[in-house]
Design an enzyme around this catalytic site. Structure first.
Site, PDB file in Angstrom:
ATOM      1  N   GLY A  19       1.034  -1.291  -0.038  1.00 51.26           N
ATOM      2  CA  GLY A  19      -0.017  -0.400   0.292  1.00 51.26           C
ATOM      3  C   GLY A  19       0.435   1.432  -0.094  1.00 51.26           C
ATOM      4  O   GLY A  19       0.423   2.153   1.017  1.00 51.26           O
ATOM      5  N   ALA A  20       1.909   0.944  -0.753  1.00 55.71           N
ATOM      6  CA  ALA A  20       2.782   2.436  -0.829  1.00 55.71           C
ATOM      7  C   ALA A  20       2.690   3.432  -1.375  1.00 55.71           C
ATOM      8  O   ALA A  20       2.930   4.686  -2.059  1.00 55.71           O
ATOM      9  CB  ALA A  20       4.226   1.218  -0.802  1.00 55.71           C
ATOM     10  N   ASN A  21       1.349   3.734  -2.432  1.00 54.37           N
ATOM     11  CA  ASN A  21       1.404   4.394  -3.029  1.00 54.37           C
ATOM     12  C   ASN A  21       0.361   5.639  -2.494  1.00 54.37           C
ATOM     13  O   ASN A  21       0.625   7.047  -3.249  1.00 54.37           O
ATOM     14  CB  ASN A  21       0.212   3.973  -4.420  1.00 54.37           C
ATOM     15  CG  ASN A  21      -1.203   3.533  -3.517  1.00 54.37           C
ATOM     16  OD1 ASN A  21      -1.559   2.170  -3.332  1.00 54.37           O
ATOM     17  ND2 ASN A  21      -2.234   4.073  -3.768  1.00 54.37           N
ATOM     18  N   GLY A  23      -0.611   7.483   1.498  1.00 55.85           N
ATOM     19  CA  GLY A  23      -0.803   7.944   2.942  1.00 55.85           C
ATOM     20  C   GLY A  23       0.164   7.410   3.981  1.00 55.85           C
ATOM     21  O   GLY A  23       1.838   7.409   3.123  1.00 55.85           O
ATOM     22  N   LEU A  24       0.352   6.304   4.687  1.00 57.58           N
ATOM     23  CA  LEU A  24       1.272   6.025   5.718  1.00 57.58           C
ATOM     24  C   LEU A  24       2.320   5.694   4.561  1.00 57.58           C
ATOM     25  O   LEU A  24       3.258   5.053   5.238  1.00 57.58           O
ATOM     26  CB  LEU A  24       0.952   5.033   7.079  1.00 57.58           C
ATOM     27  CG  LEU A  24      -0.356   6.398   8.225  1.00 57.58           C
ATOM     28  CD1 LEU A  24      -1.073   5.386   8.939  1.00 57.58           C
ATOM     29  CD2 LEU A  24       0.646   7.187   9.363  1.00 57.58           C
ATOM     30  N   GLY A  25       1.843   4.310   4.165  1.00 59.21           N
ATOM     31  CA  GLY A  25       2.679   3.992   2.693  1.00 59.21           C
ATOM     32  C   GLY A  25       3.868   4.187   2.272  1.00 59.21           C
ATOM     33  O   GLY A  25       4.874   3.878   1.833  1.00 59.21           O
ATOM     34  N   SER A 148      -3.484  -0.828  15.321  1.00 59.54           N
ATOM     35  CA  SER A 148      -4.128   0.338  15.270  1.00 59.54           C
ATOM     36  C   SER A 148      -4.215   0.751  16.504  1.00 59.54           C
ATOM     37  O   SER A 148      -5.376  -0.467  17.862  1.00 59.54           O
ATOM     38  CB  SER A 148      -5.190   0.825  14.532  1.00 59.54           C
ATOM     39  OG  SER A 148      -6.486   1.234  15.207  1.00 59.54           O
ATOM     40  N   TYR A 173     -13.320  -3.580  11.506  1.00 64.14           N
ATOM     41  CA  TYR A 173     -11.906  -3.589  10.968  1.00 64.14           C
ATOM     42  C   TYR A 173     -10.983  -3.221  12.644  1.00 64.14           C
ATOM     43  O   TYR A 173      -9.769  -3.935  12.504  1.00 64.14           O
ATOM     44  CB  TYR A 173     -12.518  -1.305  10.945  1.00 64.14           C
ATOM     45  CG  TYR A 173     -11.074  -0.632  11.336  1.00 64.14           C
ATOM     46  CD1 TYR A 173     -10.241  -1.251   9.574  1.00 64.14           C
ATOM     47  CD2 TYR A 173     -10.296   0.104  11.686  1.00 64.14           C
ATOM     48  CE1 TYR A 173      -8.705  -0.257   9.850  1.00 64.14           C
ATOM     49  CE2 TYR A 173      -9.157   0.297  11.905  1.00 64.14           C
ATOM     50  CZ  TYR A 173      -8.406   0.405  11.039  1.00 64.14           C
ATOM     51  OH  TYR A 173      -7.011   0.681  10.411  1.00 64.14           O
TER      52      TYR A 173
HETATM   53  N1  LIG Z   1      -4.789   6.770   8.686  1.00 67.99           N
HETATM   54  C1  LIG Z   1      -4.523   6.625  10.909  1.00 67.99           C
HETATM   55  O1  LIG Z   1      -4.900   7.416  10.781  1.00 67.99           O
HETATM   56  C2  LIG Z   1      -4.271   5.334  11.355  1.00 67.99           C
HETATM   57  C3  LIG Z   1      -4.504   5.049  12.239  1.00 67.99           C
HETATM   58  C4  LIG Z   1      -4.439   3.154  12.479  1.00 67.99           C
HETATM   59  C5  LIG Z   1      -4.006   2.590  11.266  1.00 67.99           C
HETATM   60  N2  LIG Z   1      -4.060   3.072  10.336  1.00 67.99           N
HETATM   61  C6  LIG Z   1      -3.340   1.868   9.564  1.00 67.99           C
HETATM   62  O2  LIG Z   1      -2.008   2.604   8.871  1.00 67.99           O
HETATM   63  C7  LIG Z   1      -2.093   1.535   7.095  1.00 67.99           C
HETATM   64  C8  LIG Z   1      -2.544   2.194   6.405  1.00 67.99           C
HETATM   65  O3  LIG Z   1      -3.488   3.457   6.216  1.00 67.99           O
HETATM   66  P1  LIG Z   1      -3.277   4.203   5.653  1.00 67.99           P
HETATM   67  O4  LIG Z   1      -3.653   5.649   6.442  1.00 67.99           O
HETATM   68  O5  LIG Z   1      -1.849   4.887   4.823  1.00 67.99           O
HETATM   69  O6  LIG Z   1      -4.885   4.110   3.986  1.00 67.99           O
HETATM   70  P2  LIG Z   1      -4.892   5.178   3.016  1.00 67.99           P
HETATM   71  O7  LIG Z   1      -4.325   6.073   2.892  1.00 67.99           O
HETATM   72  O8  LIG Z   1      -5.629   4.450   2.694  1.00 67.99           O
HETATM   73  O9  LIG Z   1      -3.888   3.418   2.239  1.00 67.99           O
HETATM   74  C9  LIG Z   1      -4.631   1.885   2.129  1.00 67.99           C
HETATM   75  C10 LIG Z   1      -3.125   1.678   1.201  1.00 67.99           C
HETATM   76  O10 LIG Z   1      -3.457   0.190   1.526  1.00 67.99           O
HETATM   77  C11 LIG Z   1      -3.673  -0.173  -0.083  1.00 67.99           C
HETATM   78  N3  LIG Z   1      -4.701  -1.538  -0.173  1.00 67.99           N
HETATM   79  C12 LIG Z   1      -6.128  -1.258  -0.071  1.00 67.99           C
HETATM   80  N4  LIG Z   1      -6.498  -2.870  -0.588  1.00 67.99           N
HETATM   81  C13 LIG Z   1      -5.572  -3.353  -0.853  1.00 67.99           C
HETATM   82  C14 LIG Z   1      -5.447  -4.121  -1.353  1.00 67.99           C
HETATM   83  N5  LIG Z   1      -6.626  -5.136  -1.011  1.00 67.99           N
HETATM   84  N6  LIG Z   1      -3.873  -4.840  -1.337  1.00 67.99           N
HETATM   85  C15 LIG Z   1      -3.705  -4.037  -2.054  1.00 67.99           C
HETATM   86  N7  LIG Z   1      -2.948  -2.474  -1.535  1.00 67.99           N
HETATM   87  C16 LIG Z   1      -4.310  -2.526  -0.928  1.00 67.99           C
HETATM   88  C17 LIG Z   1      -4.572   1.320  -1.020  1.00 67.99           C
HETATM   89  O11 LIG Z   1      -4.994   1.011  -2.401  1.00 67.99           O
HETATM   90  P3  LIG Z   1      -5.310   2.260  -3.186  1.00 67.99           P
HETATM   91  O12 LIG Z   1      -4.750   3.454  -2.802  1.00 67.99           O
HETATM   92  O13 LIG Z   1      -5.330   1.534  -4.102  1.00 67.99           O
HETATM   93  O14 LIG Z   1      -6.649   1.682  -2.386  1.00 67.99           O
HETATM   94  C18 LIG Z   1      -3.510   2.193  -0.427  1.00 67.99           C
HETATM   95  O15 LIG Z   1      -2.152   2.092  -0.769  1.00 67.99           O
HETATM   96  C19 LIG Z   1      -3.617   0.983   7.413  1.00 67.99           C
HETATM   97  O16 LIG Z   1      -3.132  -0.307   7.516  1.00 67.99           O
HETATM   98  C20 LIG Z   1      -3.985   1.063   8.294  1.00 67.99           C
HETATM   99  O17 LIG Z   1      -4.729  -0.102   9.321  1.00 67.99           O
HETATM  100  C21 LIG Z   1      -3.878   4.477   9.390  1.00 67.99           C
END
Ligand SMILES: NC(=O)c1ccc[n+]([C@@H]2O[C@H](COP(=O)([O-])OP(=O)(O)OC[C@H]3O[C@@H](n4cnc5c(N)ncnc54)[C@H](OP(=O)(O)O)[C@@H]3O)[C@@H](O)[C@H]2O)c1
Length: 297
Positions: A19-21, A23-25, A148, A173
């Protein structure tokens, strides 16, 4: 206060970030690339990973970037990604199990599991398993798995993993994020029992402004901010994963998170009761082995 400046030189290291495209990735991949690592952007859509590669190529990083297609909602795709990766790479220093979905309308993986449980947990279980033989022979390797704060309110319902009974997006979730943490801790125990040298470390990033809540309404997000306070930018939230991935101080079997919980800089978290349930962790592991057909370490 541990920041990006504390990341050591990573020249010669190979890292996968799921998920590197965005957010956090994205921020995690950027920081690893800047420090000299070869970073594989493991993304579900080729277009998004190509755009991210382009974006990173314009940054003044010391490392290298590659892309790989990985859809964690399909065990076939996970196997295919790993087969290609293992053909092309002779080492894997850092695996960051970052990708995730949250709070979305009811959906299923290719194998019929509830999507959040399937993508966030089962897909990463399979990914780590296929790559484990290479992690095992790479000196000092680490598996970082994102959980989380929501894990504390989560519980595992083994009778509802395919939404047989009903569906609640937030509950599912939290379940998936508890599964991520139980997985990380159980993997650490299994690695220690085998006397392997891989570190399994959990990270939780706090509350960040990302696309994660893309399925939530503006009202729901505003309510979250009222309860939690302002969200961090993902470059700061990514520090928990980065600390777990590269700091000499980070230890296997630990969870690292922002020092204020939802915000701040990386610190050791005190594990709550839910995380310490070894019976649930063992049952979860057994279930994942059965679903994926992969046994490790
Ligand atoms: N943001 C927060 O406040 C928060 C808090 C607690 C934990 N987290 C955790 O942090 C991690 C990253 O989250 P984020 O906040 O950066 O969210 P995000 O911006 O929505 O990024 C999520 C990434 O996961 C990818 N993804 C989704 N479904 C997938 C699949 N079937 N196969 C491969 N990749 C997939 C997305 O790809 P697409 O762009 O193509 O959809 C995107 O690259 C998650 O595990 C989340 O649970 C985040």
């Amino acid at each position: 206060m541990w920041t990006k400046k504390d990341i050591p030189d990573l020249t010669g290291k190979t890292a996968i970030v799921t998920g590197a495209n965005t957010g956090l990735g994205y921020e995690t991949a950027l920081a690893l690339f800047e420090a000299g690592a070869k970073v594989i952007l493991a993304c579900r859509t080729i277009e998004k990973s190509a755009q991210t590669l382009q974006r990173l190529s314009l940054m003044p990083g010391k490392g290298a970037v590659e892309t790989g297609q990985l859809d964690l909602s399909s065990l076939r795709s996970v196997k295919q990604f790993c087969t290609i990766f293992l053909q092309q790479h002779g080492k894997l220093d850092i695996l960051i199990n970052n990708a995730g979905v949250a709070n979305l309308p009811e959906s299923k993986t290719s194998e019929g599991y509830e999507l959040q449980f399937g993508v966030n947990f089962l897909g990463h279980f399979a990914l780590t398993g296929y790559l484990y033989p290479l992690l095992k022979v790479t000196s000092g390797s680490r598996v970082v798995t994102l959980s989380s704060m929501g894990y504390e309110a989560g519980s595992l319902d083994f009778e509802n993993l395919r939404s047989e009974k009903d569906y609640d997006p937030l509950r599912e979730y939290r379940q998936s994020k508890l599964a991520n943490l139980l997985f990380s801790l159980e993997l650490d125990r299994k690695i220690l029992a085998k006397k392997d040298r891989v570190l399994s470390i959990a990270a939780q990033p706090g509350a960040n402004n990302t696309d994660l809540m893309r399925h939530s309404t503006a009202e729901e997000i505003a309510m979250g901010k009222k309860r939690i306070g302002d969200f961090m930018e993902p470059a700061q939230g990514a520090l928990s994963s980065l600390y777990a991935a590269v700091s000499d101080e980070a230890r296997g079997g630990n969870l690292y998170q922002p020092d204020q919980g939802f915000s701040g800089y990386p610190a050791l978290a005190v594990l709550k009761e839910k995380a310490l349930d070894r019976i649930a962790a063992a049952r979860l592991w057994q279930l994942a082995e059965g679903v994926t057909g992969i046994q490790y370490p």
